[in-house]
Design an enzyme around this catalytic site. Structure first.
Site, PDB file in Angstrom:
ATOM      1  N   ARG A  88       0.842  -1.228  -0.008  1.00  0.00           N
ATOM      2  CA  ARG A  88       0.092  -0.205   0.350  1.00  0.00           C
ATOM      3  C   ARG A  88       1.038   1.364   0.009  1.00  0.00           C
ATOM      4  O   ARG A  88       0.130   2.346  -0.045  1.00  0.00           O
ATOM      5  CB  ARG A  88      -1.018   0.278   1.313  1.00  0.00           C
ATOM      6  CG  ARG A  88      -2.199  -0.255   0.821  1.00  0.00           C
ATOM      7  CD  ARG A  88      -3.366  -0.127   3.145  1.00  0.00           C
ATOM      8  NE  ARG A  88      -3.962  -0.381   2.477  1.00  0.00           N
ATOM      9  CZ  ARG A  88      -5.075  -0.811   2.653  1.00  0.00           C
ATOM     10  NH1 ARG A  88      -4.977  -2.209   2.416  1.00  0.00           N
ATOM     11  NH2 ARG A  88      -6.199  -0.220   2.930  1.00  0.00           N
ATOM     12  N   ARG A 127     -21.763  -1.834   2.749  1.00  0.00           N
ATOM     13  CA  ARG A 127     -20.887  -2.902   2.562  1.00  0.00           C
ATOM     14  C   ARG A 127     -21.849  -4.447   4.086  1.00  0.00           C
ATOM     15  O   ARG A 127     -21.798  -3.403   5.462  1.00  0.00           O
ATOM     16  CB  ARG A 127     -19.971  -3.428   3.052  1.00  0.00           C
ATOM     17  CG  ARG A 127     -19.061  -4.441   3.404  1.00  0.00           C
ATOM     18  CD  ARG A 127     -17.199  -4.246   3.035  1.00  0.00           C
ATOM     19  NE  ARG A 127     -16.717  -3.188   3.199  1.00  0.00           N
ATOM     20  CZ  ARG A 127     -15.188  -3.213   3.485  1.00  0.00           C
ATOM     21  NH1 ARG A 127     -14.232  -3.449   2.478  1.00  0.00           N
ATOM     22  NH2 ARG A 127     -14.738  -2.026   2.953  1.00  0.00           N
ATOM     23  N   ARG A 171     -10.278   7.317   4.035  1.00  0.00           N
ATOM     24  CA  ARG A 171      -8.933   5.996   3.484  1.00  0.00           C
ATOM     25  C   ARG A 171      -9.185   6.498   2.250  1.00  0.00           C
ATOM     26  O   ARG A 171      -7.976   5.951   1.558  1.00  0.00           O
ATOM     27  CB  ARG A 171     -10.063   4.908   4.013  1.00  0.00           C
ATOM     28  CG  ARG A 171     -10.072   4.185   5.528  1.00  0.00           C
ATOM     29  CD  ARG A 171     -11.393   3.843   5.139  1.00  0.00           C
ATOM     30  NE  ARG A 171     -11.282   2.254   4.490  1.00  0.00           N
ATOM     31  CZ  ARG A 171     -12.100   1.415   4.621  1.00  0.00           C
ATOM     32  NH1 ARG A 171     -13.385   2.042   4.878  1.00  0.00           N
ATOM     33  NH2 ARG A 171     -12.329   0.390   4.308  1.00  0.00           N
TER      34      ARG A 171
HETATM   35  P1  AP5 Z   1      -8.526  -3.483   4.620  1.00  0.00           P
HETATM   36  O1  AP5 Z   1      -9.202  -4.179   4.273  1.00  0.00           O
HETATM   37  O2  AP5 Z   1      -7.638  -3.331   2.837  1.00  0.00           O
HETATM   38  O3  AP5 Z   1      -9.130  -2.202   3.743  1.00  0.00           O
HETATM   39  P2  AP5 Z   1      -9.716  -1.510   2.539  1.00  0.00           P
HETATM   40  O4  AP5 Z   1      -8.137  -1.504   1.600  1.00  0.00           O
HETATM   41  O5  AP5 Z   1      -9.608   0.105   2.391  1.00  0.00           O
HETATM   42  O6  AP5 Z   1     -10.329  -2.185   0.992  1.00  0.00           O
HETATM   43  P3  AP5 Z   1     -12.153  -2.756   1.624  1.00  0.00           P
HETATM   44  O7  AP5 Z   1     -11.562  -4.005   2.181  1.00  0.00           O
HETATM   45  O8  AP5 Z   1     -12.349  -1.632   2.418  1.00  0.00           O
HETATM   46  O9  AP5 Z   1     -12.176  -3.161   0.379  1.00  0.00           O
HETATM   47  P4  AP5 Z   1     -11.998  -4.258  -1.458  1.00  0.00           P
HETATM   48  O10 AP5 Z   1     -11.407  -3.470  -2.055  1.00  0.00           O
HETATM   49  O11 AP5 Z   1     -11.890  -4.987   0.365  1.00  0.00           O
HETATM   50  O12 AP5 Z   1     -13.849  -4.073  -1.080  1.00  0.00           O
HETATM   51  P5  AP5 Z   1     -14.992  -4.730  -1.247  1.00  0.00           P
HETATM   52  O13 AP5 Z   1     -14.365  -6.743  -1.716  1.00  0.00           O
HETATM   53  O14 AP5 Z   1     -14.901  -4.992   0.704  1.00  0.00           O
HETATM   54  O15 AP5 Z   1      -7.568  -1.869   5.145  1.00  0.00           O
HETATM   55  C1  AP5 Z   1      -8.647  -1.829   6.521  1.00  0.00           C
HETATM   56  C2  AP5 Z   1      -6.842  -0.651   7.265  1.00  0.00           C
HETATM   57  O16 AP5 Z   1      -5.928  -2.275   7.429  1.00  0.00           O
HETATM   58  C3  AP5 Z   1      -6.447   0.371   6.070  1.00  0.00           C
HETATM   59  O17 AP5 Z   1      -7.304   1.214   6.777  1.00  0.00           O
HETATM   60  C4  AP5 Z   1      -5.334  -0.358   6.893  1.00  0.00           C
HETATM   61  O18 AP5 Z   1      -5.502   0.728   8.287  1.00  0.00           O
HETATM   62  C5  AP5 Z   1      -4.924  -1.568   7.700  1.00  0.00           C
HETATM   63  N1  AP5 Z   1      -4.167  -1.663   6.134  1.00  0.00           N
HETATM   64  C6  AP5 Z   1      -4.375  -3.167   6.206  1.00  0.00           C
HETATM   65  N2  AP5 Z   1      -3.474  -3.506   5.122  1.00  0.00           N
HETATM   66  C7  AP5 Z   1      -2.329  -2.071   5.386  1.00  0.00           C
HETATM   67  C8  AP5 Z   1      -1.192  -2.040   5.122  1.00  0.00           C
HETATM   68  N3  AP5 Z   1      -0.519  -3.079   3.858  1.00  0.00           N
HETATM   69  N4  AP5 Z   1      -0.465  -1.276   5.156  1.00  0.00           N
HETATM   70  C9  AP5 Z   1      -0.877  -0.270   6.361  1.00  0.00           C
HETATM   71  N5  AP5 Z   1      -2.180  -0.567   6.399  1.00  0.00           N
HETATM   72  C10 AP5 Z   1      -2.707  -1.107   6.514  1.00  0.00           C
HETATM   73  O19 AP5 Z   1     -16.200  -4.473  -1.405  1.00  0.00           O
HETATM   74  C11 AP5 Z   1     -16.818  -3.090  -1.015  1.00  0.00           C
HETATM   75  C12 AP5 Z   1     -18.687  -3.352  -0.945  1.00  0.00           C
HETATM   76  O20 AP5 Z   1     -18.412  -3.365  -2.444  1.00  0.00           O
HETATM   77  C13 AP5 Z   1     -19.045  -4.745  -0.724  1.00  0.00           C
HETATM   78  O21 AP5 Z   1     -20.471  -4.515   0.097  1.00  0.00           O
HETATM   79  C14 AP5 Z   1     -18.885  -5.630  -1.868  1.00  0.00           C
HETATM   80  O22 AP5 Z   1     -20.185  -6.315  -1.960  1.00  0.00           O
HETATM   81  C15 AP5 Z   1     -19.297  -4.832  -2.767  1.00  0.00           C
HETATM   82  N6  AP5 Z   1     -18.721  -4.631  -4.472  1.00  0.00           N
HETATM   83  C16 AP5 Z   1     -17.638  -5.654  -4.414  1.00  0.00           C
HETATM   84  N7  AP5 Z   1     -17.180  -5.858  -6.114  1.00  0.00           N
HETATM   85  C17 AP5 Z   1     -18.690  -4.876  -6.662  1.00  0.00           C
HETATM   86  C18 AP5 Z   1     -19.537  -5.318  -7.665  1.00  0.00           C
HETATM   87  N8  AP5 Z   1     -18.704  -4.693  -8.584  1.00  0.00           N
HETATM   88  N9  AP5 Z   1     -20.676  -4.063  -7.907  1.00  0.00           N
HETATM   89  C19 AP5 Z   1     -21.262  -3.748  -6.718  1.00  0.00           C
HETATM   90  N10 AP5 Z   1     -20.568  -4.511  -5.546  1.00  0.00           N
HETATM   91  C20 AP5 Z   1     -19.802  -3.964  -5.589  1.00  0.00           C
HETATM   92 MG    MG Z   2     -11.132  -6.122   1.578  1.00  0.00          MG
END
Ligand code: AP5
Ligand code: MG
Ligand code: ZN
Length: 216
Positions: A88, A127, A171
């Site tokens: 990241r 979500r 974020r």
């Molecule tokens: P993390 O858990 O990685 O969260 P994120 O990157 O913010 O990503 P998300 O999990 O929120 O989104 P996603 O892309 O996985 O989407 P999803 O599939 O769930 O990180 C959380 C925190 O941890 C960070 O803020 C940081 O503090 C820390 N952290 C983690 N890794 C780190 C690192 N490497 N370095 C430093 N800090 C770190 O989908 C989202 C929603 O949309 C769901 O409801 C889903 O059903 C829906 N959806 C999915 N695809 C579609 C589609 N095609 N059409 C419609 N809806 C859809």
């Molecule tokens: Mg995720």
């Protein structure tokens, strides 16, 4: 198959990752999931990560890099792995390159899931996640059959504490500043593939797998 799923919060990394690891039979290594599990268990790692996550900020590189290095050294990564939410920052990407070079296992591809900002806010605030198995749903785009109950395990669905509107905005800003530069970083390495993540879940999955299948 050694893959990174890159993309902003809410792009669908977890959703696509869940499906991809089933198809390719590789472990799903999601740093956010690892931190959430650590917080739930009350470990030292969890305590250190919690404040950053609640504020929508990144956990410091030193904490993340060691963790991923150790995870990649486990036996189940012999056939490959899927990284979700890591790297990241540029420092994390460079540390990963160094670790993989040491192991002699270069990346196969970096899949960049591209989705516009407004859609991301709606996806994140709607979500829901299963307490039992971690499966991801969306109240509108991917609802469970029975409200608030997981289709797969019957577990209770909850809303992540960082999915409030204000934290989501933070974020997204952090992503733009610290993570988006990785697109150019991997483009330069010639292993970046960008997919339009704004289409529905099955279409995005079909495009990613048709790309990965022709690499194999
Ligand atoms: P993390 O858990 O990685 O969260 P994120 O990157 O913010 O990503 P998300 O999990 O929120 O989104 P996603 O892309 O996985 O989407 P999803 O599939 O769930 O990180 C959380 C925190 O941890 C960070 O803020 C940081 O503090 C820390 N952290 C983690 N890794 C780190 C690192 N490497 N370095 C430093 N800090 C770190 O989908 C989202 C929603 O949309 C769901 O409801 C889903 O059903 C829906 N959806 C999915 N695809 C579609 C589609 N095609 N059409 C419609 N809806 C859809
Ligand atoms: Mg995720
Ligand atoms: Zn479940």
């Amino acid at each position: 198959m050694r893959i990174i799923l890159l993309g902003p919060p809410g792009a669908g990394k977890g959703t696509q990752g869940e499906r991809l690891v089933k198809k390719y039979k590789i472990p799903h290594i999601a740093t956010g999931d690892i931190f959430r599990a650590a917080i739930k268990e009350g470990t030292e790692l969890g305590l250190m990560a919690k404040d950053y996550m609640d504020q929508g900020l990144l956990v410091p590189d030193e904490l993340v890099v060691g963790l991923v290095r150790e995870r990649l050294a486990e036996e189940d990564t012999a056939q490959g792995f899927l990284l979700d939410g890591f790297p990241r920052t540029l420092a994390q990407a460079e540390a990963l390159d160094a670790a993989l070079a040491e192991m002699g296992t270069p990346l196969t591809a970096v899949i960049n899931v591209d989705v516009g900002q407004d859609a991301l806010v709606e996806r994140l605030t709607g979500r829901r996640v299963c307490r039992g198995c971690g499966s991801t749903y969306h109240i509108k785009f991917n609802p469970p059959t029975v409200r608030s109950v997981c289709d797969k395990c019957g577990g209770e669905l909850y809303q992540r504490s960082d999915d409030s509107v204000d934290t989501v905005r933070q974020r997204l800003e952090v992503y733009r500043r610290q993570t988006e530069p990785l697109i150019a970083y991997y483009q330069k390495q010639g292993i970046l593939y960008t997919v339009d993540g704004s289409r529905d879940i099955d279409q995005v999955f079909a495009e990613i797998t048709s790309y990965l299948d022709q690499l194999a």
